[in-house]
Design an enzyme around this catalytic site. Structure first.
Site: not given
Length: 278
Positions: A37, A60, A149, A162, A166
């Site tokens: 994370d 990161d 997605s 986004y 994706k």
């Protein structure tokens, strides 16, 4: 006996949401799991709460060398790796004509460039292992699942960045499948629809996160409540998925049950197919 007994896996973005549910499911099926994370404290807490053998690599992943460090941490902790789930990501929405270069690039970096770097870092150990196994007459399958997605397969207003990122995941997945199939490395993607996480909670809650990269800009999380209600109406099952329901298909693709599923994008949407699909 678990579906992943004796296996080890890296799951990026696995301290919260879909990643956390996937890590818990994998551990419950016998896998050793690397928890990753952006927030180290959250990653450590998740690793402590998950019932199973875990290790942590925080930070990161968009930073130079981070993906190499992630893979090496998994190998150092477990000796070898059997599966990688490229799940880390977030949304930074806005209409195209008001979107900055930084806002667009940030989504490409975390959703497309990071998975590419993770897989490139895996290549030496996985390819060499496969060559040695072939010489010995063994057949060992390794697994890659890239999280995409339906914004990437069908588009979504307010998500040019986004959606583009994706969509790139699909191209990456299918190309890796063609290049690495000879090494018995299954590479597939899951395209999620509406899943209940902090990224899809009501924007009115006011939760924010700091964008990956150097800017340190605060990004508002969630979507307007009105849009959340409309989204549920477009799902034939009548509701969004819970993270545990999203994790199930990922487990399946990382198990031996899916050894002949290769180069596919599995839609996990509750039947939602709203948009321009090609």
């Amino acid at each position: 006996m678990g579906l992943l007994d004796g296996k080890s896996a890296i799951i990026t973005g696995s301290a919260r949401g879909i990643g956390r549910a996937t890590a818990e499911l994998f551990a419950g099926e016998g896998a050793r799991v690397l928890i990753n994370d952006l927030d180290g404290d959250v990653a450590e807490q998740a690793a402590k709460e998950i019932d199973g053998e875990t290790t942590v690599f925080a930070g990161d992943l968009t930073q130079p060398g981070a993906c190499d460090g992630l893979v090496q941490a998994g190998i150092d902790a477990f000796g070898s790796l059997d599966a990688v789930v490229n799940n880390a990501g977030y949304t930074w929405d806005g209409v195209l004509h008001k979107m900055s270069d930084e806002q667009f690039q940030a989504m490409l970096d975390i959703h497309t460039v990071v998975p590419f770097r993770v897989l490139r870092a895996l290549a030496p150990s996985w390819r060499e292992a496969a060559k040695a196994e072939k010489a010995e007459g063994k057949q060992v399958f390794r697994k890659i699942v890239n999280v995409s997605s339906i914004s990437g397969t069908m588009g979504n207003a307010g998500q040019a960045n986004y959606s583009a990122a994706k969509a790139g995941v699909t191209g990456l997945t299918k190309t890796v499948a063609k290049e690495w199939g000879q090494f018995n490395i299954n590479c597939n993607a899951v395209a999620f629809g509406f899943v209940e996480t902090r990224l899809t909670q009501a924007k009115e809650k006011g939760e924010t996160m700091t964008a990956a990269g150097e800017s340190g800009e605060k990004v508002e999380l969630g979507i307007p409540e009105q849009m959340r209600s409309m989204a549920s109406m477009m799902i034939p099952l009548g509701r969004p998925a819970q993270p545990e329901e999203a994790a199930g298909p990922v487990l399946f693709l990382c198990s031996d049950l899916a050894n002949y599923i290769h180069g596919q994008v599995i839609n996990v949407t509750g039947g939602q197919f709203t948009g321009m699909y090609s």
